[in-house]
Scaffold this motif. Structure first.
Motif, PDB file in Angstrom:
ATOM      1  N   VAL A   1     -45.363  31.527   0.672  1.00 30.69           N
ATOM      2  CA  VAL A   1     -46.733  31.910   0.274  1.00 30.69           C
ATOM      3  C   VAL A   1     -47.537  30.660  -0.059  1.00 30.69           C
TER       4      VAL A   1
ATOM      5  N   ARG B   1     -50.555  39.585   6.747  1.00 32.67           N
ATOM      6  CA  ARG B   1     -51.302  40.844   6.508  1.00 32.67           C
ATOM      7  C   ARG B   1     -51.253  41.240   5.035  1.00 32.67           C
ATOM      8  N   ARG B   2     -50.041  41.062   4.421  1.00 33.51           N
ATOM      9  CA  ARG B   2     -49.902  41.449   3.005  1.00 33.51           C
ATOM     10  C   ARG B   2     -50.793  40.581   2.114  1.00 33.51           C
ATOM     11  N   LEU B   3     -50.825  39.258   2.414  1.00 37.64           N
ATOM     12  CA  LEU B   3     -51.664  38.356   1.609  1.00 37.64           C
ATOM     13  C   LEU B   3     -53.144  38.724   1.774  1.00 37.64           C
ATOM     14  N   GLU B   4     -53.496  39.176   2.966  1.00 35.93           N
ATOM     15  CA  GLU B   4     -54.880  39.611   3.185  1.00 35.93           C
ATOM     16  C   GLU B   4     -55.169  40.873   2.372  1.00 35.93           C
ATOM     17  N   SER B   5     -54.209  41.823   2.378  1.00 40.95           N
ATOM     18  CA  SER B   5     -54.442  43.072   1.624  1.00 40.95           C
ATOM     19  C   SER B   5     -54.474  42.800   0.118  1.00 40.95           C
ATOM     20  N   GLN B   6     -53.827  41.690  -0.315  1.00 36.52           N
ATOM     21  CA  GLN B   6     -53.870  41.322  -1.740  1.00 36.52           C
ATOM     22  C   GLN B   6     -55.137  40.518  -2.084  1.00 36.52           C
ATOM     23  N   GLY B   7     -55.924  40.225  -1.058  1.00 41.33           N
ATOM     24  CA  GLY B   7     -57.199  39.528  -1.282  1.00 41.33           C
ATOM     25  C   GLY B   7     -57.076  38.018  -1.306  1.00 41.33           C
ATOM     26  N   LEU B   8     -55.866  37.486  -0.972  1.00 39.07           N
ATOM     27  CA  LEU B   8     -55.680  36.024  -1.020  1.00 39.07           C
ATOM     28  C   LEU B   8     -56.099  35.354   0.295  1.00 39.07           C
TER      29      LEU B   8
ATOM     30  N   GLY C   1     -57.942  33.407  -3.233  1.00 35.32           N
ATOM     31  CA  GLY C   1     -56.805  32.555  -2.868  1.00 35.32           C
ATOM     32  C   GLY C   1     -57.016  31.129  -3.354  1.00 35.32           C
TER      33      GLY C   1
END
Lengths: 331, 111
Positions: free
Chosen positions: B19, B56-63, B85
């Motif tokens: 990450v 995709r997960r980092l995008e859904s977390q807003g990072l 981010g």
């Protein structure tokens, strides 16, 4: 590129409809980039061998699809120990009842070796069928609870304070797992009494040696069943509300007191009314001396059930009084 | 311990830092495959089955933020670090530096 299309289509079969199109578009883009890079590195145009090699590196369609999904459980690690414990208890009871019923039936029948083997095999298959059916129901109930727990609000780690541990024993706190045995046993009882209630009983031989089925539960019991169902379903609603809230609230306390009052009313009416155990004295007496002994057992069980109902009235009344005291303390 | 056991531990260690590496890398806009390649070129080989879902997960977390663009006659999803981010990255970097320092100190005790 036909192979690539097939691969992407198969990945899509394992993805939820909501995000499928977007994920597949991205996977195609990544695969094409990878293939282009591989083609440049190997110094020759794209061929099927290269596609096969790249797809093998990516992994099977189901594995790729799974990597895009959150972990999902039918019965997760939180519930698994309770699931195993209750499964052992319930299947143990079903097996025991099956073996006792088989033994009583065997004792009652006059059988040759051939008919005896046939009879035992038939009964053993029935027991296995019951065990599988009960196991399926337990799994179904736990899967529903797992789903309900996944919707419950998780504990907020940021605001959790270790000093609040002394309040953890607070009478208002409800641990979600504490409700699980109640929910499972209630649903199990609902299924058994509503679907198989008329099949609870035993076979006895009449004077002519013909097997006669004597049900355990009387017609009177089935008159009470709708109200019993209502009380149990309301109990389930309460358990789910407690899991979601994580604590007793004034309305859930009053709801429980009301439910206890309704249960006591039902139990009193069951004690004062006719027996919920079948009165098959006439049928049994006609079977001769053994029949009259069995009739005596049925009558005894009937009295035993009334005694059990009285104990339940006392326990429920204590529970209701405790609920009222806790309401008063809160005020 | 056999090679498979060591490989599993090594994979878990990489997963822990991926990450941070990705957020650092995506201070400049990149598409999925180029992220994988740049990580590998800089010595961090990451399994593609881990990296792409992670983006995709980092995008859904807003990072992270992303947008689709057509380049070289092919649509590509470009990822870049989001304002959130950018706020989180220095904290994660500080945490990572502290971990590296702590592990180095601990490894000295054993010598």
């Amino acid at each position: 590129m036909e192979l690539l299309d097939k691969y992407i289509a198969q990945v899509g079969e394992n993805l939820p409809r909501k995000d499928r199109e977007d994920i597949l578009k991205e996977i195609r883009s990544i695969l094409e980039d990878t293939l282009e890079s591989r083609s440049q590195a190997e110094g020759h145009p794209l061929d099927e061998k290269m596609v096969v090699s790249v797809l093998k590196e990516f992994g099977s369609p189901s594995k790729v699809a799974a990597s895009y999904l959150p972990p999902r459980y039918l019965i997760g690690p939180r519930l698994y120990p309770t699931f195993i414990m209750l499964t052992k208890i319930i299947l143990g009871i079903v097996l025991l009842v099956g073996i006792v019923t088989l033994s009583v039936s065997l004792f009652q029948q006059t059988l040759t070796i051939e008919t005896g083997i046939e009879f035992i095999l038939k009964k053993v298959l029935e027991i296995i069928g019951s065990l599988l059916s009960v196991f399926g129901n337990i799994v179904f109930v736990f899967a529903c609870i797992e789903w309900a727990l996944s919707l419950a609000k998780p504990e907020d780690e940021q605001t959790w304070d270790p000093t609040s541990l002394k309040n953890e024993t607070d009478i208002d706190t409800v641990k979600p797992l504490s409700q699980v045995p109640d929910i499972v046993l209630t649903i199990f009882s609902l299924i058994v009494l509503n679907l198989f209630g008329h099949q609870i009983g035993a076979y006895f031989n009449d004077a002519a040696g013909q097997p006669v089925f004597i049900p355990a539960l009387s017609a009177e019991f089935f008159r009470y069943l709708p109200l019993i169902n209502l009380i149990w379903v309301l109990g389930l609603v309460l358990s789910i509300a407690l899991i979601r809230a994580g604590k007793w609230q004034p309305w859930t306390r009053w709801f429980k007191i009301g439910l206890d009052a309704l249960s006591i009313t039902l139990l009193v009416s069951m004690v004062s009314g006719r027996s919920i155990v079948t009165d098959a004295a006439d049928k049994l007496m006609a079977m001769g001396p053994t029949g009259s002994q069995i009739a005596g057992i049925y009558t005894g069980v009937g009295y035993g059930m009334k005694a059990l109902l009285i104990v339940l009235i006392i326990v429920t009344a204590i529970d209701a009084v405790q609920g009222i005291i806790q309401m008063v303390k809160r005020k | 311990m056999n090679d498979i056991g060591i490989e599993t531990i090594s994979l878990e260690m990489r997963r822990g830092v991926i990450v941070l590496a990705v957020l650092n890398l995506l201070q400049e806009e990149q598409y999925g495959y180029s992220v994988l390649r740049l990580l590998a070129e800089n010595g961090l080989d990451v399994d593609q089955g881990t990296l792409y879902p992670l983006l995709r997960r980092l995008e859904s977390q807003g990072l992270l933020e992303s947008n689709w663009r057509v380049e070289e006659a092919r649509p590509r999803r470009y990822y870049t670090i989001s304002p959130l981010g950018r706020q989180v990255l220095p904290k994660l970097q500080k945490e990572w530096d502290a971990i590296v320092s702590a592990v180095q100190n601990i490894s000295m005790i054993g010598r």
